[in-house]
Design a protein around this motif. Structure first.
Motif, PDB file in Angstrom:
ATOM      1  N   UNK A  71     -25.498 -64.275  38.740  1.00  0.00           N
ATOM      2  CA  UNK A  71     -24.844 -63.332  38.958  1.00  0.00           C
ATOM      3  C   UNK A  71     -23.346 -63.880  39.647  1.00  0.00           C
ATOM      4  N   UNK A  72     -23.818 -64.835  40.464  1.00  0.00           N
ATOM      5  CA  UNK A  72     -22.658 -65.430  41.430  1.00  0.00           C
ATOM      6  C   UNK A  72     -21.668 -66.270  40.136  1.00  0.00           C
ATOM      7  N   UNK A  73     -22.538 -66.890  39.245  1.00  0.00           N
ATOM      8  CA  UNK A  73     -21.557 -67.825  38.188  1.00  0.00           C
ATOM      9  C   UNK A  73     -20.841 -66.765  37.524  1.00  0.00           C
ATOM     10  N   UNK A  74     -21.329 -65.526  37.129  1.00  0.00           N
ATOM     11  CA  UNK A  74     -20.629 -64.759  36.179  1.00  0.00           C
ATOM     12  C   UNK A  74     -19.417 -64.265  36.757  1.00  0.00           C
ATOM     13  N   UNK A  75     -19.599 -63.806  38.188  1.00  0.00           N
ATOM     14  CA  UNK A  75     -18.391 -63.372  39.019  1.00  0.00           C
ATOM     15  C   UNK A  75     -17.177 -64.429  38.887  1.00  0.00           C
ATOM     16  N   UNK A  76     -17.701 -65.530  39.114  1.00  0.00           N
ATOM     17  CA  UNK A  76     -16.662 -66.772  39.077  1.00  0.00           C
ATOM     18  C   UNK A  76     -15.929 -66.823  37.773  1.00  0.00           C
ATOM     19  N   UNK A  77     -16.917 -66.533  36.500  1.00  0.00           N
ATOM     20  CA  UNK A  77     -16.274 -66.634  35.228  1.00  0.00           C
ATOM     21  C   UNK A  77     -15.403 -65.468  35.113  1.00  0.00           C
ATOM     22  N   UNK A  78     -15.603 -64.355  35.488  1.00  0.00           N
ATOM     23  CA  UNK A  78     -14.877 -63.245  35.017  1.00  0.00           C
ATOM     24  C   UNK A  78     -13.470 -63.290  35.939  1.00  0.00           C
ATOM     25  N   UNK A  79     -13.845 -63.321  37.275  1.00  0.00           N
ATOM     26  CA  UNK A  79     -12.647 -63.451  38.372  1.00  0.00           C
ATOM     27  C   UNK A  79     -11.705 -64.555  38.109  1.00  0.00           C
ATOM     28  N   UNK A  97      -9.710 -51.262  37.133  1.00  0.00           N
ATOM     29  CA  UNK A  97     -10.691 -50.164  36.947  1.00  0.00           C
ATOM     30  C   UNK A  97     -12.000 -50.477  36.737  1.00  0.00           C
ATOM     31  N   UNK A  98     -12.383 -51.808  36.576  1.00  0.00           N
ATOM     32  CA  UNK A  98     -13.782 -52.169  36.267  1.00  0.00           C
ATOM     33  C   UNK A  98     -14.824 -52.071  37.345  1.00  0.00           C
ATOM     34  N   UNK A  99     -15.669 -51.080  37.550  1.00  0.00           N
ATOM     35  CA  UNK A  99     -16.204 -50.859  38.980  1.00  0.00           C
ATOM     36  C   UNK A  99     -17.435 -51.799  39.219  1.00  0.00           C
ATOM     37  N   UNK A 100     -17.617 -52.822  38.435  1.00  0.00           N
ATOM     38  CA  UNK A 100     -18.543 -54.011  38.667  1.00  0.00           C
ATOM     39  C   UNK A 100     -17.739 -55.040  39.493  1.00  0.00           C
ATOM     40  N   UNK A 101     -16.529 -54.853  39.508  1.00  0.00           N
ATOM     41  CA  UNK A 101     -15.590 -56.105  40.015  1.00  0.00           C
ATOM     42  C   UNK A 101     -14.718 -55.696  41.271  1.00  0.00           C
ATOM     43  N   UNK A 134      -7.708 -71.947  11.955  1.00  0.00           N
ATOM     44  CA  UNK A 134      -8.174 -71.086  10.824  1.00  0.00           C
ATOM     45  C   UNK A 134      -6.567 -70.958  10.171  1.00  0.00           C
ATOM     46  N   UNK A 135      -5.990 -71.701   9.594  1.00  0.00           N
ATOM     47  CA  UNK A 135      -4.562 -71.489   8.924  1.00  0.00           C
ATOM     48  C   UNK A 135      -3.639 -71.418  10.329  1.00  0.00           C
ATOM     49  N   UNK A 136      -3.027 -70.385  10.433  1.00  0.00           N
ATOM     50  CA  UNK A 136      -1.905 -70.186  11.465  1.00  0.00           C
ATOM     51  C   UNK A 136      -2.632 -69.481  12.807  1.00  0.00           C
ATOM     52  N   UNK A 137      -4.050 -69.503  12.569  1.00  0.00           N
ATOM     53  CA  UNK A 137      -4.811 -68.941  13.690  1.00  0.00           C
ATOM     54  C   UNK A 137      -5.449 -69.762  14.655  1.00  0.00           C
ATOM     55  N   UNK A 138      -5.534 -69.563  15.809  1.00  0.00           N
ATOM     56  CA  UNK A 138      -6.166 -70.611  16.720  1.00  0.00           C
ATOM     57  C   UNK A 138      -7.365 -69.692  17.703  1.00  0.00           C
ATOM     58  N   UNK A 139      -8.215 -70.102  17.756  1.00  0.00           N
ATOM     59  CA  UNK A 139      -9.506 -69.810  18.548  1.00  0.00           C
ATOM     60  C   UNK A 139      -9.804 -70.613  19.619  1.00  0.00           C
ATOM     61  N   UNK A 140      -9.705 -70.371  20.921  1.00  0.00           N
ATOM     62  CA  UNK A 140      -9.943 -71.286  21.967  1.00  0.00           C
ATOM     63  C   UNK A 140     -11.203 -71.003  22.634  1.00  0.00           C
ATOM     64  N   UNK A 141     -12.041 -71.779  23.078  1.00  0.00           N
ATOM     65  CA  UNK A 141     -13.322 -71.468  23.808  1.00  0.00           C
ATOM     66  C   UNK A 141     -13.034 -71.499  24.966  1.00  0.00           C
ATOM     67  N   UNK A 142     -13.406 -70.410  25.770  1.00  0.00           N
ATOM     68  CA  UNK A 142     -13.477 -70.425  27.406  1.00  0.00           C
ATOM     69  C   UNK A 142     -14.907 -70.119  27.804  1.00  0.00           C
ATOM     70  N   UNK A 143     -15.321 -71.256  28.409  1.00  0.00           N
ATOM     71  CA  UNK A 143     -16.756 -71.177  29.099  1.00  0.00           C
ATOM     72  C   UNK A 143     -16.768 -70.094  30.154  1.00  0.00           C
ATOM     73  N   UNK A 144     -17.672 -69.039  29.983  1.00  0.00           N
ATOM     74  CA  UNK A 144     -17.911 -67.966  30.655  1.00  0.00           C
ATOM     75  C   UNK A 144     -19.241 -67.935  31.045  1.00  0.00           C
ATOM     76  N   UNK A 145     -20.000 -68.818  31.561  1.00  0.00           N
ATOM     77  CA  UNK A 145     -21.524 -68.650  31.795  1.00  0.00           C
ATOM     78  C   UNK A 145     -21.829 -67.439  33.014  1.00  0.00           C
ATOM     79  N   UNK A 190     -14.566 -60.989  24.793  1.00  0.00           N
ATOM     80  CA  UNK A 190     -15.305 -61.682  25.899  1.00  0.00           C
ATOM     81  C   UNK A 190     -17.096 -61.609  25.952  1.00  0.00           C
ATOM     82  N   UNK A 191     -17.426 -61.361  24.657  1.00  0.00           N
ATOM     83  CA  UNK A 191     -18.902 -61.373  24.636  1.00  0.00           C
ATOM     84  C   UNK A 191     -19.467 -60.381  25.599  1.00  0.00           C
ATOM     85  N   UNK A 192     -20.394 -61.080  25.959  1.00  0.00           N
ATOM     86  CA  UNK A 192     -21.376 -60.082  27.045  1.00  0.00           C
ATOM     87  C   UNK A 192     -20.692 -60.349  28.433  1.00  0.00           C
ATOM     88  N   UNK A 193     -19.961 -61.225  28.738  1.00  0.00           N
ATOM     89  CA  UNK A 193     -19.296 -61.608  30.270  1.00  0.00           C
ATOM     90  C   UNK A 193     -18.769 -60.629  30.723  1.00  0.00           C
TER      91      UNK A 193
END
Length: 251
Positions: A162-170, A202-206, A100-111, A143-146
């Motif tokens: 849950x395992x796939x989410x852990x991989x996506x985040x970490x 600090x994120x207690x989930x990880x 979008x003009x000078x802005x770039x928005x790159x998709x990162x798959x985080x299932x 980051x959406x809900x990931x």
């Protein structure tokens, strides 16, 4: 780059407006149906034309405003590649970039929260230039809900894993530079922004959890279904068009 964080109190949803003020065009990320008039008013006040409505995933807690905004503005609806949304104008792939003009928005798959979830890394030519100076400005990631601030999305419906989410985040989000600003799709405690470095520390989930421990923790949450799930998911698979919900107990 013009950036605004907007909030829907009922669903605790953040919608993000990103715009190139020189081009006078904008993107809305995760718009909410009940807030369409608010978003249109802001676009008008800022003199912006809406070019895209961009979704991080098929939401279960609110109905998207994409269909209404598309009808009102002629914008394009963009959803993740694997989302079951046939009415979208475009499906965005992992690594693909919206410009979008000078802005770039790159998709990162985080299932993991859902099987088609995407995060979006937002940058601009101005940010790239500033990285060559002493005054470095960080990129930001939606980051959406990931990854939430000191939390993460649930994994117990919509093909969550849950395992796939852990991989996506970490492996994907935590691989970004520590100074990257984190803007999630929801917050329930009044937080507005964090950083990758903060969440890694600090994120207690990880913090202190390996993959198996994370899976066990997430599988034991036993959370109630989102209040609007029965209407929101099918409506969002139609870009926000309401569908009739049959009460099976009355059949």
């Amino acid at each position: 780059m013009l950036f605004r964080q907007l909030f829907d109190l009922e669903s605790s949803t953040y919608t993000y407006l990103i715009a190139d003020p020189n081009l006078q065009e904008a993107i809305l990320v995760d718009p909410v149906l009940e807030q369409v008039e608010r978003d249109r008013a802001l676009l008008n006040q800022l003199g912006l034309t809406l070019r895209y409505c961009l979704e991080t995933h098929v939401h279960a807690d609110h109905i998207t405003g994409t269909d209404r905004l598309r009808a009102d503005t002629g914008c394009l609806g963009v959803v993740p590649e694997r989302a079951h949304v046939s009415c979208a104008d475009r499906h965005i792939k992992d690594g693909e970039i919206l410009e979008l003009g000078a802005i770039t928005i790159q998709a990162i798959a985080t299932p993991g929260h859902t099987d088609s979830h995407m995060a979006y890394l937002v940058g601009s030519d101005r940010l790239k230039l500033n990285r060559q100076t002493a005054n470095v400005e960080p990129h930001l990631v939606l980051t959406g809900d990931a990854l939430l601030i000191r939390g993460c999305g649930r994994t117990d419906f919509q093909s969550g894993n849950a395992g796939i989410l852990y991989d996506s985040v970490t492996q994907r989000l935590f691989a970004l530079p520590d100074e990257t600003l984190v803007y999630p799709a929801h917050d329930y405690r009044g937080h507005t922004v964090s950083t990758i470095g903060e969440e890694k520390r600090w994120n207690p989930r990880f913090v202190g959890r390996d993959r198996q421990n994370f899976i066990e923790f997430m599988n034991a949450l036993n959370l109630p279904d989102p209040k609007k799930m029965m209407e929101a998911v099918p409506a969002n698979e139609l870009c926000g068009r309401a569908v009739a919900i049959v009460n099976l107990s009355m059949v």
